[in-house]
Design an enzyme around this catalytic site. Structure first.
Site, PDB file in Angstrom:
ATOM      1  N   ASP A 120      -4.206  -6.272   5.119  1.00 38.81           N
ATOM      2  CA  ASP A 120      -5.289  -7.058   5.732  1.00 38.81           C
ATOM      3  C   ASP A 120      -5.357  -8.461   5.151  1.00 38.81           C
ATOM      4  OD1 ASP A 120      -7.215  -4.041   5.818  1.00 38.81           O
ATOM      5  OD2 ASP A 120      -6.216  -5.091   7.469  1.00 38.81           O
ATOM      6  N   LYS A 124     -13.144   1.154  16.333  1.00 34.46           N
ATOM      7  CA  LYS A 124     -11.904   0.379  16.463  1.00 34.46           C
ATOM      8  C   LYS A 124     -11.373   0.454  17.895  1.00 34.46           C
ATOM      9  CE  LYS A 124     -10.602   0.192  11.668  1.00 34.46           C
ATOM     10  NZ  LYS A 124     -10.001   0.883  10.517  1.00 34.46           N
ATOM     11  N   LYS A 168     -11.083  -3.159  19.648  1.00 36.45           N
ATOM     12  CA  LYS A 168      -9.712  -3.683  19.802  1.00 36.45           C
ATOM     13  C   LYS A 168      -9.110  -3.327  21.159  1.00 36.45           C
ATOM     14  CE  LYS A 168      -9.376  -3.830  14.848  1.00 36.45           C
ATOM     15  NZ  LYS A 168      -8.541  -3.973  13.661  1.00 36.45           N
ATOM     16  N   LYS A 213       8.336 -17.560 -10.268  1.00 40.17           N
ATOM     17  CA  LYS A 213       7.662 -16.386 -10.846  1.00 40.17           C
ATOM     18  C   LYS A 213       6.486 -16.841 -11.721  1.00 40.17           C
ATOM     19  CE  LYS A 213       8.373 -12.626 -14.157  1.00 40.17           C
ATOM     20  NZ  LYS A 213       9.303 -12.014 -15.137  1.00 40.17           N
ATOM     21  N   PHE A 248      -4.310   3.141  15.079  1.00 43.52           N
ATOM     22  CA  PHE A 248      -4.641   4.137  14.046  1.00 43.52           C
ATOM     23  C   PHE A 248      -5.843   3.625  13.268  1.00 43.52           C
ATOM     24  CE2 PHE A 248      -1.491   7.591  13.231  1.00 43.52           C
ATOM     25  CZ  PHE A 248      -0.685   7.380  14.334  1.00 43.52           C
ATOM     26  N   ASN A 254       0.857  -1.193   0.000  1.00 37.89           N
ATOM     27  CA  ASN A 254       0.000   0.000   0.000  1.00 37.89           C
ATOM     28  C   ASN A 254       0.885   1.231   0.000  1.00 37.89           C
ATOM     29  OD1 ASN A 254       0.614   0.805   2.828  1.00 37.89           O
ATOM     30  ND2 ASN A 254      -0.311  -1.177   3.269  1.00 37.89           N
TER      31      ASN A 254
HETATM   32  O1  PMT Z   1       3.153   6.021   6.528  1.00 34.03           O
HETATM   33  P1  PMT Z   1       2.599   7.341   6.055  1.00 34.03           P
HETATM   34  O2  PMT Z   1       2.784   7.536   4.587  1.00 34.03           O
HETATM   35  O3  PMT Z   1       3.091   8.479   6.875  1.00 34.03           O
HETATM   36  O4  PMT Z   1       0.991   7.280   6.247  1.00 34.03           O
HETATM   37  C1  PMT Z   1       0.548   7.235   7.573  1.00 34.03           C
HETATM   38  C2  PMT Z   1      -0.643   6.257   7.691  1.00 34.03           C
HETATM   39  C3  PMT Z   1      -1.803   6.820   6.890  1.00 34.03           C
HETATM   40  C4  PMT Z   1      -0.248   4.902   7.162  1.00 34.03           C
HETATM   41  C5  PMT Z   1      -0.968   6.162   9.185  1.00 34.03           C
HETATM   42  O5  PMT Z   1      -1.309   7.440   9.677  1.00 34.03           O
HETATM   43  C6  PMT Z   1      -2.115   5.199   9.417  1.00 34.03           C
HETATM   44  O6  PMT Z   1      -3.278   5.532   9.300  1.00 34.03           O
HETATM   45  N1  PMT Z   1      -1.730   3.946   9.752  1.00 34.03           N
HETATM   46  C7  PMT Z   1      -2.726   2.880   9.934  1.00 34.03           C
HETATM   47  C8  PMT Z   1      -3.119   2.360   8.585  1.00 34.03           C
HETATM   48  C9  PMT Z   1      -4.038   1.171   8.734  1.00 34.03           C
HETATM   49  O7  PMT Z   1      -3.698   0.044   8.522  1.00 34.03           O
HETATM   50  O8  PMT Z   1      -5.218   1.594   9.232  1.00 34.03           O
HETATM   51  P2  PMT Z   1      -6.454   0.479   9.357  1.00 34.03           P
HETATM   52  O9  PMT Z   1      -7.659   1.274   9.720  1.00 34.03           O
HETATM   53  O10 PMT Z   1      -6.496  -0.409   8.138  1.00 34.03           O
HETATM   54  O11 PMT Z   1      -5.947  -0.429  10.597  1.00 34.03           O
HETATM   55  C10 PMT Z   1      -6.384  -0.095  11.903  1.00 34.03           C
HETATM   56  C11 PMT Z   1      -5.291  -0.427  12.908  1.00 34.03           C
HETATM   57  O12 PMT Z   1      -5.081  -1.839  12.934  1.00 34.03           O
HETATM   58  C12 PMT Z   1      -3.940   0.202  12.617  1.00 34.03           C
HETATM   59  O13 PMT Z   1      -3.372   0.608  13.857  1.00 34.03           O
HETATM   60  C13 PMT Z   1      -3.119  -0.930  12.021  1.00 34.03           C
HETATM   61  O14 PMT Z   1      -1.723  -0.803  12.348  1.00 34.03           O
HETATM   62  C14 PMT Z   1      -3.715  -2.135  12.710  1.00 34.03           C
HETATM   63  N2  PMT Z   1      -3.676  -3.374  11.943  1.00 34.03           N
HETATM   64  C15 PMT Z   1      -4.314  -3.478  10.745  1.00 34.03           C
HETATM   65  C16 PMT Z   1      -4.281  -4.686  10.080  1.00 34.03           C
HETATM   66  C17 PMT Z   1      -3.620  -5.802  10.671  1.00 34.03           C
HETATM   67  N3  PMT Z   1      -3.575  -6.981  10.056  1.00 34.03           N
HETATM   68  N4  PMT Z   1      -3.019  -5.669  11.865  1.00 34.03           N
HETATM   69  C18 PMT Z   1      -3.039  -4.473  12.522  1.00 34.03           C
HETATM   70  O15 PMT Z   1      -2.477  -4.339  13.600  1.00 34.03           O
END
Ligand code: PMT
Length: 407
Positions: free
Chosen positions: A272, A330, A334, A282, A316, A203
């Site tokens: 995800d 969230k 969580k 490949k 986040f 991503n």
């Molecule tokens: O890296 P930059 O370019 O500075 O951009 C910053 C950012 C936009 C990436 C950052 O600010 C941000 O939003 N990071 C979280 C991105 C994300 O995965 O958000 P989400 O809503 O999909 O996930 C929610 C939370 O679950 C996040 O804390 C993520 O780290 C966590 N997660 C998600 C999927 C997974 N399999 N395990 C996780 O722990």
């Protein structure tokens, strides 16, 4: 503390001598760096006499060929006073044509800037735009005073009093050590999920938000472990950076390093899904359509929520709509103490940008929308609110304990 005092070439340069004396009196070590124009107002010898150290002026003097790097690494805080309009413009745009502006780019610690100039210059849109850039970068601005100016005019533009600048430095210092008892585990950047040995799913995360959090935490005295997906950023100074590629690798490293952490911040954009049974060879290109079977990756944040203990857990939420609701959802699902909701998809906030616009959802029920700001400034604010939240939660525990004693 070891302070760098950058002196710009304005009539207020003479006040920098008073500031140097004050900082020395407070027990700091002071290294002065002067611009060429500053030397027209105050002789370098004045600062040498006040600080016991030769003022640095010439980037190309033999003994200082790379001194700007070692000097930058060897000091705790940079204060620039007076900062002229020209100097602010150079700092805002990253010009590096003398010792001070070169050192500024090499310096990664906290910066305080005290502007001083004619009132019209101060109020000019160009100066104000440069000021906003510097403020968004997380620098502490010591606003100029209003009053009678050397040019005979009256209004804002007079260098703040040395005592006020010294207090701003002291406040940055106090703030700078408020995480020294914390061990902070931070995740940053994207993960890469292999499709085959050559291709992967990922991503747009650049890692800037997570790295800003790591820099802010280290600058405030924390012990920081940064678990980072693949990014094009230099590992922050004073931070232990652990590189990973896939979501599973990130999960394993998070739990391997979790034990000593008192605060966990999950800024990484963890994939995800990953490709089920990615082939070892490949995938050859043919005219036929190919389909990928995707399995969910481990939800690291949810697992951290189940094993939170008494550490502070900050997640986040990357959303394109319903930011506040999604962040709160969230937070609850969580078991987080705070979720930093940020709008992604726009040009100026979220992925890749140097800026971010976030809303903090707190377990106390509070929602704190923050204005668009530099990611370092956002990072400092996240830790400010996390410490306040910890105090509030800890206070509640004390109350409960007392209640128990009462009953
Ligand atoms: O890296 P930059 O370019 O500075 O951009 C910053 C950012 C936009 C990436 C950052 O600010 C941000 O939003 N990071 C979280 C991105 C994300 O995965 O958000 P989400 O809503 O999909 O996930 C929610 C939370 O679950 C996040 O804390 C993520 O780290 C966590 N997660 C998600 C999927 C997974 N399999 N395990 C996780 O722990």
């Amino acid at each position: 503390m070891k302070i760098l005092l950058g002196v710009g070439g304005g009539i207020a340069a003479y006040k920098a001598a008073e500031l140097a004396r004050l900082l020395m009196q407070q027990g700091h070590e002071v290294q002065v760096i002067m611009t060429r124009a500053a030397e027209e107002f105050v002789r370098p010898l004045t600062f040498a006499a006040l600080t016991g150290r030769k003022a640095l002026t010439d980037l190309f003097a033999i003994e200082s060929a790379i001194e700007h790097i070692s000097v930058a690494q060897d000091h705790d805080l940079l204060v620039i006073a007076p900062a002229t309009a020209d100097l602010m413009a150079k700092l805002a745009h990253g010009l590096a044509d003398d010792f001070l502006t070169t050192l500024y780019l090499a310096f990664t610690g906290p910066v305080a800037i005290a502007p001083a100039m004619n009132v019209n210059m101060w109020q000019h849109a160009a100066t104000q735009a440069n000021l906003e850039t510097l403020r968004r970068r997380g620098h502490r601005i010591v606003e100029p005073d209003s009053g009678y100016l050397a040019c005979g005019m009256t209004g804002p533009g007079r260098l703040a009093a040395p005592e006020e600048i010294a207090e701003a430095i002291a406040s940055e210092t106090r703030k700078r050590r408020d995480l020294e008892d914390e061990t902070i585990l931070i995740t940053a950047g994207p993960t890469q999920e292999p499709i085959d040995p050559v291709r992967f799913l990922s991503n747009r995360s650049s890692g800037k938000m997570g790295y800003a959090l790591a820099e802010a935490a280290a600058a405030r005295g924390a012990r920081v472990v940064l678990i980072s997906g693949p990014v094009n950023l230099a590992p922050p100074r004073g931070v232990e950076t652990v590189p990973v590629r896939t979501a599973i690798e990130m999960r394993d490293k998070v739990f391997e390093r979790l034990a000593p952490a008192t605060i966990v911040v999950k800024a990484a954009a963890v994939a995800d899904f990953h490709v089920a049974n990615a082939p070892g060879q490949k995938i050859k290109k043919t005219a036929a359509r190919i389909s990928l079977e995707l399995d969910p990756t481990p939800d690291i944040l949810a697992e951290l929520g189940r094993k939170k203990g008494d550490r502070l857990l900050i997640g986040f939420a990357a959303e394109t709509q319903n930011l506040q609701q999604e962040a709160r959802r969230k937070l609850e699902s969580k078991n987080c103490d705070m979720v930093v909701g940020n709008l992604v998809g726009g040009a100026d906030s979220g992925f890749e940008s140097d800026y971010n616009q976030v809303t903090l959802a707190l377990s106390s029920g509070e929602n704190i929308p923050l204005p668009l700001a530099g990611k370092r400034e956002v990072a400092d604010r996240i830790f400010d609110e996390a410490l306040k939240l910890r105090l509030a939660l800890h206070g509640q525990q004390i109350t409960l304990l007392t209640d128990g004693l009462k009953s």
